[in-house]
Design an enzyme around this catalytic site. Structure first.
Site, PDB file in Angstrom:
ATOM      1  N   GLN A 102       0.771  -1.076  -0.177  1.00  0.00           N
ATOM      2  CA  GLN A 102       0.031   0.047   0.088  1.00  0.00           C
ATOM      3  C   GLN A 102       0.848   1.048  -0.072  1.00  0.00           C
ATOM      4  OE1 GLN A 102      -2.052  -1.670   3.958  1.00  0.00           O
ATOM      5  NE2 GLN A 102      -3.484  -0.503   2.996  1.00  0.00           N
ATOM      6  N   ASN A 103       2.132   1.091   0.067  1.00  0.00           N
ATOM      7  CA  ASN A 103       2.946   2.361   0.505  1.00  0.00           C
ATOM      8  C   ASN A 103       3.546   3.085  -0.917  1.00  0.00           C
ATOM      9  OD1 ASN A 103       2.990   1.634   3.249  1.00  0.00           O
ATOM     10  ND2 ASN A 103       4.760   0.481   3.052  1.00  0.00           N
ATOM     11  N   ILE A 104       3.747   4.201  -0.795  1.00  0.00           N
ATOM     12  CA  ILE A 104       4.025   4.882  -2.122  1.00  0.00           C
ATOM     13  C   ILE A 104       5.580   5.417  -2.004  1.00  0.00           C
ATOM     14  CG2 ILE A 104       1.608   5.514  -2.474  1.00  0.00           C
ATOM     15  CD1 ILE A 104       2.323   8.460  -1.232  1.00  0.00           C
ATOM     16  N   HIS A 122      -0.998   1.594  -4.953  1.00  0.00           N
ATOM     17  CA  HIS A 122      -1.176   2.872  -4.653  1.00  0.00           C
ATOM     18  C   HIS A 122      -0.386   3.507  -5.737  1.00  0.00           C
ATOM     19  CE1 HIS A 122      -3.556   2.114  -0.668  1.00  0.00           C
ATOM     20  NE2 HIS A 122      -4.427   1.623  -1.688  1.00  0.00           N
ATOM     21  N   CYS A 130       0.911  16.478 -15.478  1.00  0.00           N
ATOM     22  CA  CYS A 130       0.083  17.532 -15.698  1.00  0.00           C
ATOM     23  C   CYS A 130      -1.490  17.045 -15.664  1.00  0.00           C
ATOM     24  CB  CYS A 130       0.214  18.349 -16.539  1.00  0.00           C
ATOM     25  SG  CYS A 130      -0.975  19.837 -16.764  1.00  0.00           S
ATOM     26  N   CYS A 133      -2.816  18.504 -19.438  1.00  0.00           N
ATOM     27  CA  CYS A 133      -2.318  18.111 -20.530  1.00  0.00           C
ATOM     28  C   CYS A 133      -1.633  16.924 -20.567  1.00  0.00           C
ATOM     29  CB  CYS A 133      -1.292  19.108 -21.354  1.00  0.00           C
ATOM     30  SG  CYS A 133       0.108  19.279 -20.410  1.00  0.00           S
ATOM     31  N   CYS A 154       1.642  24.573 -19.178  1.00  0.00           N
ATOM     32  CA  CYS A 154       0.403  25.097 -19.697  1.00  0.00           C
ATOM     33  C   CYS A 154      -0.682  25.573 -18.706  1.00  0.00           C
ATOM     34  CB  CYS A 154      -0.184  23.456 -20.191  1.00  0.00           C
ATOM     35  SG  CYS A 154      -0.904  22.733 -19.176  1.00  0.00           S
TER      36      CYS A 154
END
Length: 250
Positions: A102-104, A122, A130, A133, A154
């Site tokens: 689950q860790n990022i 995750h 972005c 865009c 942008c």
């Protein structure tokens, strides 16, 4: 612990499920539970589930990025711990050992877990992109020293490739998990997580129903503790290296 070690030694197909409690031993804050930063509400008076949600990122990017940046700085300043290294060693010794995290923070990859047997459900903090865009941007580190929220050329708001609260899990990661779960696991071990999401509970229950072994390694008891064969009430960075030494004494 001996029971867990014996089960993992005999198992061929293993699934290790990891949550914030594993990286807490690296100094990262958990959202909730023992040592949780957000057991009540954030300093803005919101539950963390609201502040760090997809809708909030669109409604008030600055507020959401306030907490994204807090997590990002914590992840960048810390390193994988002995628990991550022990899991990577288990995967090296057991070629059919998978990790669902689950860790990022990306610590499993940094510790040496093979990407082809790592499901980062995750996502991970890394290059931003972005929301308007779709163009990729620099890594999160480059933007943390600048005004937030970070903006694209942008004019659109940048975001990391992670799943926020109230967002769907990536189909590709779910497909990999379902594919491997369908093959069956001889042992499933939940480490540092108290979550009872379907993608965590289902592999545990499936393993139990098929006669496999299940365990939880976490200092505190939770709903998951009632679903497993063994609950080891201790920290992951202490237990996991000991487990690996028990499984592979030489």
């Amino acid at each position: 612990m001996q029971q867990v070690a014996d089960a993992l030694r005999q198992a061929e197909r293993i699934l290790i499920i990891t949550g914030a409690g594993l990286s807490a031993d690296s100094g990262l804050p958990t959202y909730r539970g023992v040592g949780g930063l957000y057991n009540d509400r954030t300093e803005d008076g919101l539950p963390i589930e609201t502040a760090l949600s997809g809708p909030m990122l669109r409604l008030d990017p600055a507020l959401c990025w306030k907490y994204l940046a807090e997590i990002g700085r914590a992840c960048i300043s810390a390193k994988p711990n002995a628990g991550h290294a022990a899991i990577a060693e288990l995967q090296r010794r057991k070629p059919n050992c998978w990790v669902l995290t689950q860790n990022i923070d990306g610590y499993h990859r940094e510790a040496g877990s093979p990407p082809q047997r790592l499901i980062e459900i995750h996502g991970t903090l890394g290059h931003l992109y972005c929301m308007s865009c779709g163009e990729p941007s620099e890594e999160l580190t480059e933007h943390l020293a600048r005004p937030l929220p970070p903006l694209c050329a942008c004019g659109g708001v940048l975001r990391p490739p992670v799943v926020l609260f109230d967002e769907m899990l990536p189909e590709s990661a779910l497909a990999r998990l379902h594919e491997e779960s369908a093959k069956g696991f001889d042992a499933v071990v939940a480490v540092g997580t108290s979550a009872s999401f379907a993608y965590i509970v289902e592999p545990l229950l499936r393993a139990r129903h098929s006669g496999g072994f299940t365990a939880q390694i976490d200092p505190a008891a939770s709903e998951l503790s009632l679903m497993v064969d063994v609950h080891v009430a201790a920290g992951a960075s202490d237990v996991l290296p000991q487990l690996v030494r028990h499984i592979f004494p030489n």
